[in-house]
Scaffold this motif. Structure first.
Motif, PDB file in Angstrom:
ATOM      1  N   HIS A  10      74.788  33.336  60.411  1.00  0.00           N
ATOM      2  CA  HIS A  10      74.573  32.207  61.327  1.00  0.00           C
ATOM      3  C   HIS A  10      73.179  32.278  61.946  1.00  0.00           C
ATOM      4  O   HIS A  10      72.473  33.269  61.804  1.00  0.00           O
ATOM      5  CB  HIS A  10      75.618  32.227  62.454  1.00  0.00           C
ATOM      6  N   MET A  11      72.835  31.207  62.641  1.00  0.00           N
ATOM      7  CA  MET A  11      71.676  31.188  63.530  1.00  0.00           C
ATOM      8  C   MET A  11      72.215  31.035  64.945  1.00  0.00           C
ATOM      9  O   MET A  11      73.305  30.515  65.137  1.00  0.00           O
ATOM     10  CB  MET A  11      70.795  29.979  63.216  1.00  0.00           C
ATOM     11  N   ASP A  12      71.418  31.442  65.914  1.00  0.00           N
ATOM     12  CA  ASP A  12      71.858  31.306  67.301  1.00  0.00           C
ATOM     13  C   ASP A  12      71.417  29.966  67.879  1.00  0.00           C
ATOM     14  O   ASP A  12      70.322  29.464  67.568  1.00  0.00           O
ATOM     15  CB  ASP A  12      71.253  32.425  68.157  1.00  0.00           C
ATOM     16  N   LEU A  13      72.282  29.440  68.731  1.00  0.00           N
ATOM     17  CA  LEU A  13      71.949  28.315  69.613  1.00  0.00           C
ATOM     18  C   LEU A  13      71.575  27.023  68.875  1.00  0.00           C
ATOM     19  O   LEU A  13      70.690  26.274  69.305  1.00  0.00           O
ATOM     20  CB  LEU A  13      70.825  28.720  70.583  1.00  0.00           C
ATOM     21  N   CYS A  14      72.290  26.773  67.772  1.00  0.00           N
ATOM     22  CA  CYS A  14      72.070  25.500  67.062  1.00  0.00           C
ATOM     23  C   CYS A  14      72.510  24.311  67.919  1.00  0.00           C
ATOM     24  O   CYS A  14      72.178  23.167  67.601  1.00  0.00           O
ATOM     25  CB  CYS A  14      72.822  25.485  65.730  1.00  0.00           C
ATOM     26  N   TYR A  15      73.243  24.584  68.980  1.00  0.00           N
ATOM     27  CA  TYR A  15      73.670  23.503  69.889  1.00  0.00           C
ATOM     28  C   TYR A  15      72.598  23.193  70.932  1.00  0.00           C
ATOM     29  O   TYR A  15      72.831  22.391  71.835  1.00  0.00           O
ATOM     30  CB  TYR A  15      75.024  23.849  70.553  1.00  0.00           C
ATOM     31  N   TYR A  16      71.440  23.825  70.850  1.00  0.00           N
ATOM     32  CA  TYR A  16      70.290  23.472  71.684  1.00  0.00           C
ATOM     33  C   TYR A  16      69.426  22.450  70.951  1.00  0.00           C
ATOM     34  O   TYR A  16      69.354  22.465  69.723  1.00  0.00           O
ATOM     35  CB  TYR A  16      69.422  24.707  71.943  1.00  0.00           C
ATOM     36  N   GLU A  17      68.728  21.634  71.714  1.00  0.00           N
ATOM     37  CA  GLU A  17      67.782  20.695  71.097  1.00  0.00           C
ATOM     38  C   GLU A  17      66.664  21.473  70.397  1.00  0.00           C
ATOM     39  O   GLU A  17      66.218  21.100  69.313  1.00  0.00           O
ATOM     40  CB  GLU A  17      67.209  19.772  72.181  1.00  0.00           C
ATOM     41  N   ALA A  18      66.202  22.552  71.021  1.00  0.00           N
ATOM     42  CA  ALA A  18      65.167  23.393  70.409  1.00  0.00           C
ATOM     43  C   ALA A  18      65.658  24.847  70.425  1.00  0.00           C
ATOM     44  O   ALA A  18      65.357  25.602  71.359  1.00  0.00           O
ATOM     45  CB  ALA A  18      63.844  23.262  71.170  1.00  0.00           C
ATOM     46  N   PRO A  19      66.404  25.240  69.392  1.00  0.00           N
ATOM     47  CA  PRO A  19      66.864  26.644  69.351  1.00  0.00           C
ATOM     48  C   PRO A  19      65.671  27.596  69.332  1.00  0.00           C
ATOM     49  O   PRO A  19      64.602  27.254  68.808  1.00  0.00           O
ATOM     50  CB  PRO A  19      67.639  26.711  68.027  1.00  0.00           C
ATOM     51  N   PRO A  20      65.832  28.786  69.902  1.00  0.00           N
ATOM     52  CA  PRO A  20      64.712  29.734  69.917  1.00  0.00           C
ATOM     53  C   PRO A  20      64.221  30.052  68.511  1.00  0.00           C
ATOM     54  O   PRO A  20      65.014  30.161  67.578  1.00  0.00           O
ATOM     55  CB  PRO A  20      65.321  30.984  70.563  1.00  0.00           C
ATOM     56  N   GLY A  21      62.914  30.225  68.387  1.00  0.00           N
ATOM     57  CA  GLY A  21      62.333  30.491  67.078  1.00  0.00           C
ATOM     58  C   GLY A  21      62.489  31.933  66.641  1.00  0.00           C
ATOM     59  O   GLY A  21      62.629  32.221  65.455  1.00  0.00           O
ATOM     60  N   ILE A  22      62.441  32.841  67.596  1.00  0.00           N
ATOM     61  CA  ILE A  22      62.501  34.271  67.267  1.00  0.00           C
ATOM     62  C   ILE A  22      63.616  34.923  68.079  1.00  0.00           C
ATOM     63  O   ILE A  22      63.777  34.640  69.272  1.00  0.00           O
ATOM     64  CB  ILE A  22      61.157  34.975  67.618  1.00  0.00           C
ATOM     65  N   GLN A  23      64.355  35.784  67.417  1.00  0.00           N
ATOM     66  CA  GLN A  23      65.352  36.597  68.113  1.00  0.00           C
ATOM     67  C   GLN A  23      64.977  38.068  67.925  1.00  0.00           C
ATOM     68  O   GLN A  23      64.526  38.472  66.853  1.00  0.00           O
ATOM     69  CB  GLN A  23      66.750  36.348  67.554  1.00  0.00           C
ATOM     70  N   ILE A  24      65.170  38.842  68.988  1.00  0.00           N
ATOM     71  CA  ILE A  24      64.920  40.283  68.914  1.00  0.00           C
ATOM     72  C   ILE A  24      66.201  41.005  69.295  1.00  0.00           C
ATOM     73  O   ILE A  24      66.833  40.658  70.299  1.00  0.00           O
ATOM     74  CB  ILE A  24      63.777  40.711  69.866  1.00  0.00           C
ATOM     75  N   LEU A  25      66.579  41.979  68.494  1.00  0.00           N
ATOM     76  CA  LEU A  25      67.749  42.813  68.814  1.00  0.00           C
ATOM     77  C   LEU A  25      67.320  44.268  68.758  1.00  0.00           C
ATOM     78  O   LEU A  25      66.805  44.732  67.740  1.00  0.00           O
ATOM     79  CB  LEU A  25      68.889  42.562  67.811  1.00  0.00           C
TER      80      LEU A  25
END
Ligand SMILES: [Fe+2]
Length: 437
Positions: A250-265
């Protein structure tokens, strides 16, 4: 690893954007001087590499960066395109001159316009826009540098993507930072290793290591999960990420108008059994669909998928198709894939859309079939003291089921997001400084 412009399976119908270079504009071999030929009330005619090129008067006047047209400090334009005289033309014959200052000498075309403005266009500018729009994205278009991958091609570059970068070098050596961000752009992910444990994971500057990693690039993008978030096993969690069960790609936050471009874990603790991270390249999967079934690919551009996060305190909702192409530049602009957060379909399901939805379902099966094939997945149990940075709009992530084994067995990832715009800005600045790698 092959560039997106020359994949193992050649992207026969891949839009033109793929294949541009970010390198500063230059042509190999000896260049001829740009020469002035003629002008009239429509355009200026030049000879570039023995070819006649017409540059439109309004385009040139609009691009003027004289003191009258553009503030030299803010670099902002001081007039509007709509205010230009549509009959604008050179007031006298344009000529090539060489501008000298203490450090450089630049040859360019001097044009005195009928509205009184006086403009100077460097040879580099004229060459670049003579080939518009092909060369105009150089230094700006990062997508053309992306290298699509499957497991085999990722393995060929695993050392530089996964193992080479250490926290110390990343934090203290700007060239290493550039290498890391360049890899992140190219492959959609990069790992940072040997992160100090600090005092209960807090670094000497009083911050979590992930804050330092993120802020080396840009400001942290806060969401309703907080500025930083913890991925841990929580009872009755409102997000399946916070459980121990299998979390699909999956990708995170597809329910946002502008999902974050980069995720860091950042894996602070990862001593459970299982819990491996899985990554896959959604752009490569989309290309696979396009090559296999154009009608199915087209349907994936059309049918909106509804994404939501619907709980007592928050109700986020946004609809977007699986694949969005860039209407101006062509090529894939974004992919949105997050099955756990899908709401029921509303469009594409009516009787009159049956044919479209059939094509859509063919496309989804091809897309998921590609992603779920182990040949296209990179599986890694992220080391404690390592962090992974990935493109949340491209690189899909999943987590295998895990279970605690023993009293001290725990899985604790610290996470945060960056805006894609902020990441791109930082990488462009580094490209300008160090050039393409
Ligand atoms: Fe996630």
């Amino acid at each position: 690893m092959l560039p997106c412009k020359s994949l193992r399976t050649p992207p026969k119908q891949l839009p033109r954007i793929f294949g541009r270079a970010l390198r500063p504009f230059s042509v190999s071999g000896i260049q001829c001087q740009v020469k002035f030929k003629s002008y009239n009330n429509k355009s200026i005619s030049l000879s570039i590499e023995h070819k006649t090129v017409l540059l439109n008067n309004i385009f040139l006047r609009d691009a003027c960066d004289s003191l009258r047209s553009r503030d030299p400090y803010s670099k902002q334009k001081l007039f509007t395109t709509g205010s230009l005289d549509v009959t604008i033309r050179p007031a006298r014959e344009p000529r090539f001159i060489t501008r000298e200052d203490a450090n450089s000498s630049i040859r360019g075309l001097q044009v005195d316009w009928s509205d009184g403005a006086s403009s100077f266009y460097t040879e580099e500018f004229l060459r670049r826009y003579a080939n518009a729009p092909q060369n105009c994205g150089e230094g700006r278009d990062l997508k053309s540098q992306m290298l699509y991958w499957d497991l085999e091609t990722l393995r060929e570059n695993e050392q530089e993507i996964v193992h080479n970068i250490t926290y110390d070098k990343y934090m203290n050596d700007e060239k290493t930072l550039f290498t890391a961000l360049d890899n992140l752009n190219k492959y959609g992910m990069v790992f940072i290793n040997d992160i100090p444990e600090g005092k209960e994971f807090i670094m000497p500057n009083g911050k979590w290591a992930i804050e330092n990693i993120a802020e080396r690039i840009a400001y942290i993008r806060e969401t309703f999960y907080g500025r930083l978030f913890d991925v841990k096993n929580i009872k009755e969690a409102t997000n399946i990420a916070y459980t121990s069960t299998y979390l699909p790609l999956h990708m995170d936050l597809c329910y946002y108008e502008a999902p974050p471009g980069i995720q860091i874990l950042h894996a602070l603790q990862n001593s459970t059994e299982g819990g491996d991270n899985v990554f896959a390249d959604s752009y490569r999967a989309a290309l696979y669909v396009k090559e296999a079934d154009q009608a199915a690919y087209d349907a994936l551009l059309k049918v909106p998928i509804n994404y939501h996060y619907d709980h007592t305190e928050y109700y986020y909702a946004y609809s977007r198709p699986l694949i969005t192409e860039d209407p101006v530049l062509g090529g894939i602009k974004e992919i949105a894939y997050s099955p756990p957060f899908q709401a029921p379909f509303e469009r594409g399901i009516l009787e009159q859309d049956a044919h479209l939805f059939e094509s859509f379902m063919r496309g989804m099966k091809l897309f998921e079939g590609f992603l779920n094939d182990p040949k296209n997945q990179y599986v890694i149990k992220t080391n404690e003291r390592s962090a992974v940075l990935f493109n949340n709009r491209r690189t899909l992530h999943a987590r295998k089921e895990f279970r605690e084994v023993g009293a001290h067995s725990e899985r604790w990832l610290k996470g945060c997001y960056l805006d894609g715009d902020a990441f791109d800005s930082k990488l462009r600045v580094l490209y300008r400084k160090y050039g393409a790698q």
